[in-house]
Design a protein around this motif. Structure first.
Motif, mmCIF file in Angstrom:
data_model
loop_
_atom_site.group_PDB
_atom_site.id
_atom_site.type_symbol
_atom_site.label_atom_id
_atom_site.label_comp_id
_atom_site.label_asym_id
_atom_site.label_seq_id
_atom_site.Cartn_x
_atom_site.Cartn_y
_atom_site.Cartn_z
ATOM 1 N N SER A 236 0.829 -1.212 0.000
ATOM 2 C CA SER A 236 0.000 0.000 0.000
ATOM 3 C C SER A 236 0.861 1.257 0.000
ATOM 4 N N ILE A 237 1.969 1.241 0.732
ATOM 5 C CA ILE A 237 2.839 2.423 0.777
ATOM 6 C C ILE A 237 3.503 2.650 -0.582
ATOM 7 N N ALA A 238 3.940 1.582 -1.226
ATOM 8 C CA ALA A 238 4.520 1.717 -2.573
ATOM 9 C C ALA A 238 3.483 2.268 -3.545
ATOM 10 N N SER A 239 2.230 1.842 -3.389
ATOM 11 C CA SER A 239 1.162 2.325 -4.268
ATOM 12 C C SER A 239 0.890 3.807 -4.043
ATOM 13 N N MET A 240 0.993 4.262 -2.803
ATOM 14 C CA MET A 240 0.751 5.678 -2.494
ATOM 15 C C MET A 240 1.717 6.584 -3.244
ATOM 16 N N TYR A 241 2.983 6.159 -3.316
ATOM 17 C CA TYR A 241 4.029 7.047 -3.828
ATOM 18 C C TYR A 241 4.525 6.653 -5.221
ATOM 19 N N HIS A 242 3.854 5.682 -5.865
ATOM 20 C CA HIS A 242 4.200 5.282 -7.225
ATOM 21 C C HIS A 242 5.653 4.818 -7.330
ATOM 22 N N VAL A 243 6.091 4.058 -6.347
ATOM 23 C CA VAL A 243 7.419 3.452 -6.388
ATOM 24 C C VAL A 243 7.237 1.946 -6.247
ATOM 25 N N ASN B 202 -5.712 1.985 -7.322
ATOM 26 C CA ASN B 202 -6.096 3.350 -7.674
ATOM 27 C C ASN B 202 -6.498 4.180 -6.457
ATOM 28 N N VAL B 203 -7.008 3.524 -5.421
ATOM 29 C CA VAL B 203 -7.491 4.253 -4.249
ATOM 30 C C VAL B 203 -6.381 5.056 -3.582
ATOM 31 N N PHE B 204 -5.124 4.658 -3.772
ATOM 32 C CA PHE B 204 -4.017 5.340 -3.111
ATOM 33 C C PHE B 204 -3.617 6.640 -3.800
ATOM 34 N N ASN C 171 -15.145 -3.382 0.249
ATOM 35 C CA ASN C 171 -14.607 -4.640 0.765
ATOM 36 C C ASN C 171 -13.222 -4.374 1.343
ATOM 37 N N THR C 172 -13.100 -4.391 2.649
ATOM 38 C CA THR C 172 -11.898 -3.931 3.348
ATOM 39 C C THR C 172 -10.636 -4.638 2.874
ATOM 40 N N PRO C 173 -9.607 -3.893 2.427
ATOM 41 C CA PRO C 173 -8.325 -4.519 2.078
ATOM 42 C C PRO C 173 -7.764 -5.283 3.271
ATOM 43 N N GLN C 174 -7.101 -6.384 2.982
ATOM 44 C CA GLN C 174 -6.695 -7.320 4.029
ATOM 45 C C GLN C 174 -5.848 -6.685 5.112
ATOM 46 N N SER C 175 -4.859 -5.874 4.752
ATOM 47 C CA SER C 175 -3.971 -5.309 5.770
ATOM 48 C C SER C 175 -4.727 -4.385 6.716
ATOM 49 N N TYR C 176 -5.683 -3.600 6.186
ATOM 50 C CA TYR C 176 -6.476 -2.718 7.027
ATOM 51 C C TYR C 176 -7.420 -3.525 7.922
ATOM 52 N N LEU C 177 -7.996 -4.594 7.358
ATOM 53 C CA LEU C 177 -8.884 -5.446 8.139
ATOM 54 C C LEU C 177 -8.123 -6.104 9.282
#
Length: 617
Positions: free
Chosen positions: A66-73, A368-370, A379-385
């Protein structure tokens, strides 16, 4: 350079030996200097690259993906800069995120430092406050805090001119009183006499306040315009203008409330597939849609007006272009769907372009949500759940002794969950152990701790795992009736309820879930009866029930839009509804991204033959 040095040496080859030695020594010193300069330059470049990163403070529910998705890395980029984390991250810790690897050229990122204000950032990046606010819809005066990461737009500059800040000498003081009544930025044709005439002061007063200008005026520099002696008494009463506060700047760019009198909504799902996969998915999508229609009828009775447009998305390899090019799509307030990941990417791009809310009911793995502030993941993403479950587990079982049970069917699909729970247990010094698949009765007994809440958790949610475990736990409860012994499990266990209901009660079983309903609950009985009356049949026996999911999601968002209008995002968790099956608790994943639903429940089958839905809010 080395060829030139060689030529210099060659020119002196006919000199006497003594002179040759002097030249050699000189050239040696020069070569050493060149090498030192090269090494220094290389070191400087390396250091620059090493420090081309910013810091991200990890929040609950985030993982490397999720963090990589936030910053496009890439995840590899993060692991390379943070070699000690070994793919395990803890909330509250900081990660280095590379700047230079970012592929999204429309923005870069900034970590707020102690003492920084929004006003200062407008000067640092030469942007207006409006541009920064628009790039960070999740940012506000209340959460503008140290270690928050914000997006800094780097593309087209906003047409609004940035506020100019004066240098530190903006407010020089003497005896606690300001010496400058204002600041003047030097222009190309400025002269001392012209400036003095403009402000009604003498050259002596201007030179006294700005001694550096005796050597000349420099364009772009700021001058302190002092108080004229004759007007000093009156000027002392003037209020010195200060830089705007965060609250003032954010307040300037807050959206004015706008009510939506007639909501424009669209549903885009696969309804007409005729292949083998479609024969399985179409009935579910139809049931979801039927639940949506019941929600619309309920809202209509409450006076909410909605224009609903329904489209068939087609199979997974089709394109949504014909749908998205329809003129009515440009004016949508909200879109529900789609099912397939390819369609999600298309719709996400469209939603961002048109600033349309996109509610994704089924997928929990969309990236895309990031980076798209208009997306809602139901539907809650697994890490957040998992992060929610860990927190609630340690709150509910404060005196726990946890016993993990290996699976006998080689399925360990919940290994990630149990590994994460162990980390949280370690933090709180909660004891735990792991028993092998074929553990003996003696090993089960030895795992118990008197005066503790003994909680058994298998590493698999399969029916085989629960079938092999229950006899052991039932025997322990019968042998040691005074000990606290319970079973804790997974959302999938809802599908086994009919087969194991009596054992669930006997053991005092718990499981977590984002979706749950009991057919005995009044809301569930009412909806089930309504569905039967509308469509002449029962809902499918699925988890979750798609008719209830369609009703809950549609009713929640359309009720929110009718209540809060264009301020829905600021009030997303204040919508007054009573869902039949689905819980809602949204968080924005980052200041420039969308929302994920973090709601989950604990379901407890008590030994008093009650089913309790534990809500931890």
């Amino acid at each position: 350079m080395y060829q030139q040095l060689f030529l210099i040496f060659a020119r002196y080859k006919h000199f006497d030996p003594y002179k040759k030695m002097k030249i050699v020594r000189s050239l040696s010193i020069l070569l050493l200097s060149v090498c030192f300069f090269s090494l220094t330059t290389f070191a400087q470049n390396t250091t620059s690259k090493q420090h081309s990163y910013f810091l991200h403070t990890i929040k609950k529910g985030e993982n490397i993906y999720s963090i990589a998705s936030m910053y496009h890395v890439s995840q590899q980029d993060i692991l390379r800069l943070n070699p000690t984390i070994e793919n395990k991250i803890l909330a509250g810790n900081s990660l280095r995120i590379p700047h230079q690897e970012t592929t999204d050229q429309s923005k870069r990122f900034h970590t707020i430092q102690a003492g920084e204000t929004l006003y200062q950032l407008t000067q640092k990046y030469q942007l207006s406050a409006q541009a920064i606010c628009e790039a960070n819809p999740g940012l506000s005066a209340s959460n503008f805090k140290v270690n928050q990461v914000i997006a800094i737009p780097t593309g087209k500059r906003t047409s609004q001119k940035p506020v100019k800040v004066a240098p530190k000498k903006e407010e020089p003081v003497k005896d606690g009183k300001p010496l400058c009544r204002e600041m003047h930025k030097i222009k190309r044709r400025d002269k001392v006499a012209k400036i003095c005439k403009k402000y009604g002061i003498t050259p002596a007063e201007l030179y006294a306040a700005n001694p550096e200008i005796r050597s000349g005026l420099k364009k772009g520099k700021y001058l302190c315009i002092p108080f004229h002696q004759e007007k000093k008494a009156a000027a002392e009463k003037k209020v010195v203008v200060k830089a705007p506060t965060n609250a003032e700047l954010f307040g300037q760019y807050q959206k004015n409330p706008k009510k939506i009198n007639r909501i424009q909504a669209a549903i885009i799902l696969p309804f007409l597939l005729d292949d083998e996969y479609g024969s399985r998915e179409v009935p579910r999508m139809m049931e979801y849609y039927e639940g949506c229609l019941i929600a619309l009828d309920s809202l209509k009775q409450e006076g909410v007006s909605v224009d609903l447009y329904t489209y068939d998305s087609g199979p997974a390899d089709s394109t949504l272009t014909p749908i998205l090019s329809k003129p009515e799509m440009e004016n949508m307030d909200i879109i529900f769907g789609p099912l397939y990941s390819k369609h999600i990417d298309e719709l996400a791009h469209f939603a961002k372009k048109t600033k349309t809310r996109l509610v994704i009911p089924f997928s929990s793995k969309d990236r895309n949500v990031f980076s798209n502030p208009y997306i809602y993941i139901i539907n809650t993403p697994q890490s957040y759940l998992y992060s929610e479950v860990y927190e609630h587990f340690t709150r509910r079982f404060t005196n726990a002794n946890v016993i993990f049970i290996e699976s006998s069917d080689d399925k360990k699909e919940k290994q990630e969950f149990t590994n994460g729970l162990k980390v949280e247990l370690d933090k709180l010094n909660i004891p735990y152990c792991t028993l092998p698949t074929q553990a003996t009765d003696e090993q089960y007994v030895a795992s118990l701790i008197e005066n503790k809440e003994n909680i058994f958790i298998p590493v698999s949610a399969s029916e085989v795992a629960i079938t092999g475990l229950m006899p052991h736990i039932t025997s322990l409860i019968q042998t040691y009736p005074d000990l606290y012994i319970r079973l804790f499990g997974y959302p999938e266990w809802q599908t086994y309820t009919m087969e194991y209901l009596s054992l669930y009660y006997d053991i005092g079983t718990f499981f977590y879930s984002s979706f749950y309903t009991n057919h005995l609950y009044p809301s569930a009985k009412q909806f089930t009866s309504l569905y039967r009356n509308w469509y002449g049949r029962e809902m499918m026996n699925t988890y979750p029930k798609f008719g209830m999911l369609g009703f809950d999601v549609t009713y929640y968002f359309l009720k929110g839009l009718s209540t809060f209008g264009n301020h829905l995002e600021d009030n997303i968790n204040r919508i007054k509804v009573s869902p039949v099956q689905t819980g809602f608790k949204f968080i924005r994943v980052d200041n420039w991204g969308g929302f994920v639903n973090k709601k989950e429940f604990f379901i407890n089958f008590t030994r008093d033959f009650e089913i309790k839905k534990l809500n931890f809010e």
